[in-house]
Design a protein around this motif. Structure first.
Motif, PDB file in Angstrom:
ATOM      1  N   ASP A   7       0.728  -1.109   0.037  1.00 32.66           N
ATOM      2  CA  ASP A   7      -0.154   0.118   0.135  1.00 32.66           C
ATOM      3  C   ASP A   7       0.685   1.226  -0.017  1.00 32.66           C
ATOM      4  OD1 ASP A   7      -2.517  -1.445   0.114  1.00 32.66           O
ATOM      5  OD2 ASP A   7      -2.113  -1.753   2.232  1.00 32.66           O
ATOM      6  N   ILE A   8       1.951   1.274   0.694  1.00 30.27           N
ATOM      7  CA  ILE A   8       2.939   2.515   0.798  1.00 30.27           C
ATOM      8  C   ILE A   8       3.399   2.650  -0.733  1.00 30.27           C
ATOM      9  CG2 ILE A   8       5.244   3.196   1.619  1.00 30.27           C
ATOM     10  CD1 ILE A   8       4.697   1.521   4.276  1.00 30.27           C
ATOM     11  N   LEU A   9       3.764   1.775  -1.516  1.00 27.61           N
ATOM     12  CA  LEU A   9       4.409   1.844  -2.768  1.00 27.61           C
ATOM     13  C   LEU A   9       3.214   1.917  -3.841  1.00 27.61           C
ATOM     14  CD1 LEU A   9       7.339  -0.602  -2.837  1.00 27.61           C
ATOM     15  CD2 LEU A   9       7.285   1.899  -2.042  1.00 27.61           C
ATOM     16  N   LYS A  10       1.910   1.976  -3.467  1.00 26.63           N
ATOM     17  CA  LYS A  10       0.862   2.219  -4.480  1.00 26.63           C
ATOM     18  C   LYS A  10       1.209   3.504  -5.312  1.00 26.63           C
ATOM     19  CE  LYS A  10      -4.071   2.452  -5.109  1.00 26.63           C
ATOM     20  NZ  LYS A  10      -5.419   2.317  -4.488  1.00 26.63           N
ATOM     21  N   ASP A  11       1.197   3.415  -6.528  1.00 24.99           N
ATOM     22  CA  ASP A  11       1.375   4.581  -7.552  1.00 24.99           C
ATOM     23  C   ASP A  11       2.855   5.158  -7.489  1.00 24.99           C
ATOM     24  OD1 ASP A  11      -1.260   4.568  -8.303  1.00 24.99           O
ATOM     25  OD2 ASP A  11      -1.773   5.828  -6.978  1.00 24.99           O
ATOM     26  N   ARG A  12       3.859   4.570  -6.858  1.00 25.19           N
ATOM     27  CA  ARG A  12       5.019   4.826  -6.909  1.00 25.19           C
ATOM     28  C   ARG A  12       6.096   4.153  -7.788  1.00 25.19           C
ATOM     29  NH1 ARG A  12       5.151   9.250  -3.111  1.00 25.19           N
ATOM     30  NH2 ARG A  12       4.367   8.736  -1.294  1.00 25.19           N
ATOM     31  N   CYS A 248       9.792   7.772  -3.271  1.00 29.41           N
ATOM     32  CA  CYS A 248       9.418   7.835  -1.879  1.00 29.41           C
ATOM     33  C   CYS A 248      10.690   7.154  -1.196  1.00 29.41           C
ATOM     34  CB  CYS A 248       8.284   7.066  -1.625  1.00 29.41           C
ATOM     35  SG  CYS A 248       8.440   5.444  -1.780  1.00 29.41           S
ATOM     36  N   PHE A 249      10.742   7.573   0.074  1.00 29.03           N
ATOM     37  CA  PHE A 249      11.731   7.284   0.682  1.00 29.03           C
ATOM     38  C   PHE A 249      11.273   6.521   1.929  1.00 29.03           C
ATOM     39  CE2 PHE A 249      13.756  10.797  -1.209  1.00 29.03           C
ATOM     40  CZ  PHE A 249      14.984  10.468  -1.091  1.00 29.03           C
ATOM     41  N   ILE A 250      12.051   5.338   2.117  1.00 28.78           N
ATOM     42  CA  ILE A 250      11.664   4.366   3.440  1.00 28.78           C
ATOM     43  C   ILE A 250      12.916   4.059   4.215  1.00 28.78           C
ATOM     44  CG2 ILE A 250      11.412   1.911   3.944  1.00 28.78           C
ATOM     45  CD1 ILE A 250       9.435   1.590   1.731  1.00 28.78           C
ATOM     46  N   VAL A 251      12.903   4.843   5.361  1.00 27.48           N
ATOM     47  CA  VAL A 251      14.161   4.704   6.373  1.00 27.48           C
ATOM     48  C   VAL A 251      14.052   3.359   7.159  1.00 27.48           C
ATOM     49  CG1 VAL A 251      15.163   5.532   8.449  1.00 27.48           C
ATOM     50  CG2 VAL A 251      13.677   7.212   6.848  1.00 27.48           C
ATOM     51  N   LEU A 270      14.152  14.646   5.760  1.00 24.23           N
ATOM     52  CA  LEU A 270      13.477  14.408   4.593  1.00 24.23           C
ATOM     53  C   LEU A 270      12.069  15.484   4.399  1.00 24.23           C
ATOM     54  CD1 LEU A 270      13.295  10.651   4.591  1.00 24.23           C
ATOM     55  CD2 LEU A 270      14.319  12.083   2.763  1.00 24.23           C
ATOM     56  N   VAL A 271      11.517  15.621   5.827  1.00 22.97           N
ATOM     57  CA  VAL A 271      10.331  16.637   5.661  1.00 22.97           C
ATOM     58  C   VAL A 271      10.783  17.786   5.394  1.00 22.97           C
ATOM     59  CG1 VAL A 271       8.381  17.320   7.003  1.00 22.97           C
ATOM     60  CG2 VAL A 271       8.964  14.966   7.059  1.00 22.97           C
ATOM     61  N   GLU A 272      11.881  18.420   6.030  1.00 23.73           N
ATOM     62  CA  GLU A 272      12.385  19.760   5.752  1.00 23.73           C
ATOM     63  C   GLU A 272      12.800  19.983   4.439  1.00 23.73           C
ATOM     64  OE1 GLU A 272      16.793  21.616   7.059  1.00 23.73           O
ATOM     65  OE2 GLU A 272      15.646  20.891   8.862  1.00 23.73           O
ATOM     66  N   GLN A 273      13.303  19.076   3.777  1.00 21.42           N
ATOM     67  CA  GLN A 273      13.659  19.060   2.265  1.00 21.42           C
ATOM     68  C   GLN A 273      12.431  18.758   1.302  1.00 21.42           C
ATOM     69  OE1 GLN A 273      17.749  18.076   1.108  1.00 21.42           O
ATOM     70  NE2 GLN A 273      18.211  17.926   3.233  1.00 21.42           N
ATOM     71  N   LYS A 274      11.530  18.627   1.716  1.00 20.66           N
ATOM     72  CA  LYS A 274      10.009  18.288   1.128  1.00 20.66           C
ATOM     73  C   LYS A 274      10.300  17.083   0.170  1.00 20.66           C
ATOM     74  CE  LYS A 274       8.628  23.030   0.982  1.00 20.66           C
ATOM     75  NZ  LYS A 274       9.557  23.514   1.808  1.00 20.66           N
ATOM     76  N   MET A 275      10.756  15.993   0.684  1.00 17.24           N
ATOM     77  CA  MET A 275      10.925  14.961   0.074  1.00 17.24           C
ATOM     78  C   MET A 275       9.791  13.846   0.499  1.00 17.24           C
ATOM     79  SD  MET A 275      13.639  14.961  -1.734  1.00 17.24           S
ATOM     80  CE  MET A 275      15.166  15.957  -1.965  1.00 17.24           C
ATOM     81  N   ASN A 276       9.459  12.895  -0.277  1.00 19.16           N
ATOM     82  CA  ASN A 276       8.373  11.996   0.029  1.00 19.16           C
ATOM     83  C   ASN A 276       8.754  10.843   0.982  1.00 19.16           C
ATOM     84  OD1 ASN A 276       6.437  13.434  -1.821  1.00 19.16           O
ATOM     85  ND2 ASN A 276       7.681  12.669  -3.355  1.00 19.16           N
ATOM     86  N   PHE A 277       8.221  10.955   2.385  1.00 24.11           N
ATOM     87  CA  PHE A 277       8.641  10.137   3.201  1.00 24.11           C
ATOM     88  C   PHE A 277       7.632   9.179   3.249  1.00 24.11           C
ATOM     89  CE2 PHE A 277       7.949   8.701   7.573  1.00 24.11           C
ATOM     90  CZ  PHE A 277       9.268   7.877   8.128  1.00 24.11           C
ATOM     91  N   ALA A 278       7.837   7.692   3.291  1.00 14.68           N
ATOM     92  CA  ALA A 278       6.720   6.808   3.143  1.00 14.68           C
ATOM     93  C   ALA A 278       6.574   5.888   4.401  1.00 14.68           C
ATOM     94  CB  ALA A 278       7.124   5.740   1.797  1.00 14.68           C
ATOM     95  N   GLY A 279       7.663   5.929   5.273  1.00 11.72           N
ATOM     96  CA  GLY A 279       7.640   5.010   6.276  1.00 11.72           C
ATOM     97  C   GLY A 279       8.832   4.651   6.987  1.00 11.72           C
ATOM     98  N   VAL A 280       9.024   3.677   7.917  1.00 14.21           N
ATOM     99  CA  VAL A 280      10.098   3.292   8.609  1.00 14.21           C
ATOM    100  C   VAL A 280      10.108   1.656   8.652  1.00 14.21           C
ATOM    101  CG1 VAL A 280      11.534   3.069  10.521  1.00 14.21           C
ATOM    102  CG2 VAL A 280      10.587   5.197   9.718  1.00 14.21           C
ATOM    103  N   VAL A 281      11.225   0.838   8.252  1.00 14.03           N
ATOM    104  CA  VAL A 281      11.060  -0.604   8.646  1.00 14.03           C
ATOM    105  C   VAL A 281      12.026  -0.757   9.653  1.00 14.03           C
ATOM    106  CG1 VAL A 281      12.065  -2.615   7.617  1.00 14.03           C
ATOM    107  CG2 VAL A 281      10.457  -1.062   6.078  1.00 14.03           C
ATOM    108  N   VAL A 282      11.781  -1.319  10.877  1.00 14.03           N
ATOM    109  CA  VAL A 282      12.468  -1.397  12.176  1.00 14.03           C
ATOM    110  C   VAL A 282      12.841  -3.008  12.047  1.00 14.03           C
ATOM    111  CG1 VAL A 282      12.912  -1.297  14.291  1.00 14.03           C
ATOM    112  CG2 VAL A 282      11.367   0.169  13.286  1.00 14.03           C
TER     113      VAL A 282
END
Length: 382
Positions: A7-12, A248-251, A270-282
């Motif tokens: 779902d995160i990568l939908k349309d990416r 999109c970026f996944i951290v 990422l937010v500061e530079q207006k990049m598309n943050f998508a989520g974090v994988v821990v």
């Protein structure tokens, strides 16, 4: 909000896995690519990892600077029956930069003058703005070709993950900087260096280094000057791709406190530079097996009776207590991460019994990346 990778990568079209070194970026990138391929997409995963772990895990003998398809029969062997395709490649920064020079050269003669120049051969890595820029350049090239539905990039291992975001700008600054312009348009001191007065010193230097340094410098910068406009335009386009809505970026991080803080910091940048943050994988998260394991609940006595070995039971309970303490730490750290992300997706992948070294292991990672948190918890505690 969903927290499944699908779902995160939908349309990416581009997924960039970023984070500090040693947190499982390469494995996560490969698993994401595998999972999307299994869902019918044509996917290419690009790595900068020199250890060849990606090639090994995908059943490939080696990876090069061109995409190689993973054998569909091998994918089916591990239960990946989707109609998609999985491709992989490992960045060769030098070859990528050579290709970039060839693309922007006015003709074959200008290309060869640069590629065969001693100065270029020594400093081409530095001119590329490090591996980070070449990774983005290759990504841009593949995206422009339009061969794949989705590109997954495993960013270079770095002490500072922000280097990746700054790479296109660093190349632009080099091209537009005074140091390069002095050589392209020598005046003042630079002109005097090239004059007769420096002849004796340069003659001595030639004997020391074995070749005419000034001649090679002049040859390099004269040939390179005709490519400046092309390099500037390309760097700006590469930089624009980072902020494109299709990217999109996944951290990726671990559950340790310091690594969690780095992930929070990277998210804020990422937010500061207006990049598309998508989520974090821990990665490597320990789930609590129960409400807790303590001597007081009678477990040691029960195990001692069943095993008929009191010392073994004591060791087992001690190990469970230590595991539970680590699991409790992981819960607190991940909860802190979730609070700092203001509702953005956080996907937890549990600490597995074995290392991931083949497609079977990647498929197991996929079972956590492509399900809901509720399902992940059930899988992790089974």
């Amino acid at each position: 909000m969903s927290n499944s990778i699908e779902d995160i990568l939908k349309d990416r079209q581009i997924c960039i896995c970023a984070g500090s070194g040693g947190v499982g970026k390469t494995t996560t990138s490969a698993a994401i690519a595998l999972g999307m391929a299994a869902r019918g997409h044509k996917v290419c995963v690009l790595t900068i990892d020199p250890a060849k772990r990606l090639a090994d895990s995908l059943g490939l003998t080696e990876l090069g600077n061109e995409a190689t398809q993973v054998d569909p029969k091998l994918l089916r062997k591990f239960g990946v029956t989707g109609k998609g395709e999985l491709w992989a490649m490992m960045l060769d920064a030098k070859e990528t930069f050579d290709n970039l020079v060839a693309r922007h050269a006015e003709d074959a003669e200008a290309r060869d003058r640069v590629l065969n120049n001693r100065i270029y051969q020594q400093i081409s890595g530095a001119l590329a703005g490090s591996q980070e820029y070449m990774a983005m350049e290759k990504l841009f090239e593949l995206h422009t070709e339009g061969r794949f539905d989705i590109l997954v990039l495993d960013t270079p291992p770095s002490r500072n993950a922000l280097d990746f975001l700054d790479a296109p700008q660093r190349l632009t600054q080099f091209i537009e900087g005074k140091s390069l312009q002095i050589f392209l348009k020598p005046t003042g001191f630079a002109a005097r260096v090239a004059g007769r007065g420096a002849g004796v010193a340069l003659s001595v230097l030639k004997r020391i280094v074995g070749f005419d340094l000034l001649s090679d410098l002049s040859e390099f910068f004269t040939a390179f000057s005709g490519m400046i406009d092309g390099f500037q335009e390309r760097a700006h386009r590469v930089n624009s791709l980072l902020g494109d809505k299709k990217t999109c970026f996944i951290v990726v991080c671990g559950p340790q406190g310091e690594v969690i803080e780095e992930a929070v910091f990277f998210h804020s940048k990422l937010v500061e530079q207006k990049m598309n943050f998508a989520g974090v994988v821990v990665n490597r998260v320990r789930y609590r097996l129960s409400a807790g394991v303590r001597n007081g609940n009678g477990l040691e006595k029960k195990l001692g009776t069943e095993l008929d070995d009191r010392k073994l039971a004591e060791k087992m309970v001690h190990n469970l207590e230590e595991y539970d303490a680590l699991a409790l730490r992981d819960v607190k750290n991940v909860n802190r991460l979730t609070d700092n992300l203001n509702g953005e997706p956080v996907i937890r992948v549990p600490y597995l019994d074995t290392d991931v070294h083949d497609i079977g292991g990647l498929s197991e990672i996929c079972s956590y990346l492509f399900t809901s948190e509720k399902e992940r918890k059930v899988l992790a505690t089974e």
